[in-house]
Scaffold this motif. Structure first.
Motif, mmCIF file in Angstrom:
data_model
loop_
_atom_site.group_PDB
_atom_site.id
_atom_site.type_symbol
_atom_site.label_atom_id
_atom_site.label_comp_id
_atom_site.label_asym_id
_atom_site.label_seq_id
_atom_site.Cartn_x
_atom_site.Cartn_y
_atom_site.Cartn_z
ATOM 1 N N ASN A 186 0.664 6.150 -4.136
ATOM 2 C CA ASN A 186 2.529 5.071 -4.420
ATOM 3 C C ASN A 186 1.265 4.474 -5.032
ATOM 4 O O ASN A 186 2.232 3.766 -6.134
ATOM 5 N N TYR A 187 0.519 3.844 -4.577
ATOM 6 C CA TYR A 187 -0.228 3.349 -6.061
ATOM 7 C C TYR A 187 -0.345 3.685 -7.603
ATOM 8 O O TYR A 187 0.094 3.144 -8.574
ATOM 9 N N ALA A 188 -1.049 5.261 -7.510
ATOM 10 C CA ALA A 188 -0.639 5.438 -8.933
ATOM 11 C C ALA A 188 0.848 5.472 -9.082
ATOM 12 O O ALA A 188 0.997 5.515 -10.671
ATOM 13 N N ASP A 189 1.691 6.219 -8.913
ATOM 14 C CA ASP A 189 2.988 6.582 -8.911
ATOM 15 C C ASP A 189 3.374 5.314 -9.433
ATOM 16 O O ASP A 189 4.249 5.383 -10.850
ATOM 17 N N SER A 190 3.826 4.339 -8.795
ATOM 18 C CA SER A 190 4.370 3.176 -8.924
ATOM 19 C C SER A 190 4.173 2.387 -10.167
ATOM 20 O O SER A 190 4.269 1.439 -11.391
ATOM 21 N N ARG A 191 2.961 3.152 -11.193
ATOM 22 C CA ARG A 191 2.317 2.346 -12.622
ATOM 23 C C ARG A 191 3.358 2.455 -13.408
ATOM 24 O O ARG A 191 3.367 1.646 -14.319
#
Length: 220
Positions: free
Chosen positions: A77-82
């Protein structure tokens, strides 16, 4: 007052939130990043979640897929949310200790409309009943205004009385309705639907984006 504009920095940068209303405590709300994965997993493993009462219901005919491993879900989620701006994970730090976690994350497929995000919270046993869960939930509801989805809701099980009380303490309305996710089965049988996130846009908070400090007026 100008119309509300989402601030992309909540997704493209790391940040720390403090609340002027809680100056007596070293209380911080910090974006959870992959660097805290080990601490997050240790926290998730020791947090007590209410167990389901004894039941005589027949188990499902087919086994359900296990819940995602917390660290792996958070990292993805951290990577995709960027770029998607669909999820935020926050950990609550009190006197430098990881004492709570909260998240807003999209639970519908990326191309499905309307898009729905769920609000979730977990607290360390030692801080439960001290009002900090309510503060964490208020911060999450403020941040829900930044998440690029159509609908914000929270779901839990009927036997999770603490979470139900917490949601009601900030004015969320309970609905007796089940939520089922593909491959996971029923993940909630009580919903707090169509949360009016606009009510929390003016939460008095200070956000530090690395070397920048802004007040609640950011994005207004």
């Amino acid at each position: 007052m100008a119309s509300f504009q989402r601030d992309d920095r909540f997704f493209t940068k790391d940040w720390t939130i403090t609340l002027p209303s809680r100056p007596e405590q070293n209380l911080k709300f910090i974006r959870l990043t992959p660097a805290e994965t080990d601490a997050f997993v240790r926290f998730a493993e020791r947090v007590v979640i209410p167990s389901a009462p004894n039941t005589t219901e027949v188990p499902p005919a087919e086994p359900q897929a296990p819940a995602p491993i917390p660290g792996e879900r958070m990292q993805k989620n951290y990577a995709d949310s960027r770029t998607r701006h669909h999820a935020l994970d926050v950990f609550m730090s009190l006197e430098g200790q990881f004492v709570g976690w909260g998240a807003i994350y999209q639970i519908t497929p990326p191309d499905e409309k309307p898009s729905v995000a769920n609000v979730a919270i977990r607290l360390s046993p030692e801080i439960q009943g001290k009002g900090l869960g309510k503060v964490l939930l208020q911060v999450l509801l403020r941040l829900s205004n930044e998440v690029d989805v159509d609908i914000i809701e929270a779901g839990t099980m009927k036997y999770n009385i603490p979470m139900r009380r917490l949601a009601k303490s900030v004015g969320l309305v309970e609905t007796d309705e089940a939520k089922e996710l593909p491959g996971r089965g029923v993940v909630a049988d009580v919903l707090f639907k169509y949360i009016e996130r606009e009510k929390w846009r003016d939460l008095d908070m200070v956000v530090e984006f690395k070397d920048q400090v802004v007040t609640k007026e950011i994005g207004m």
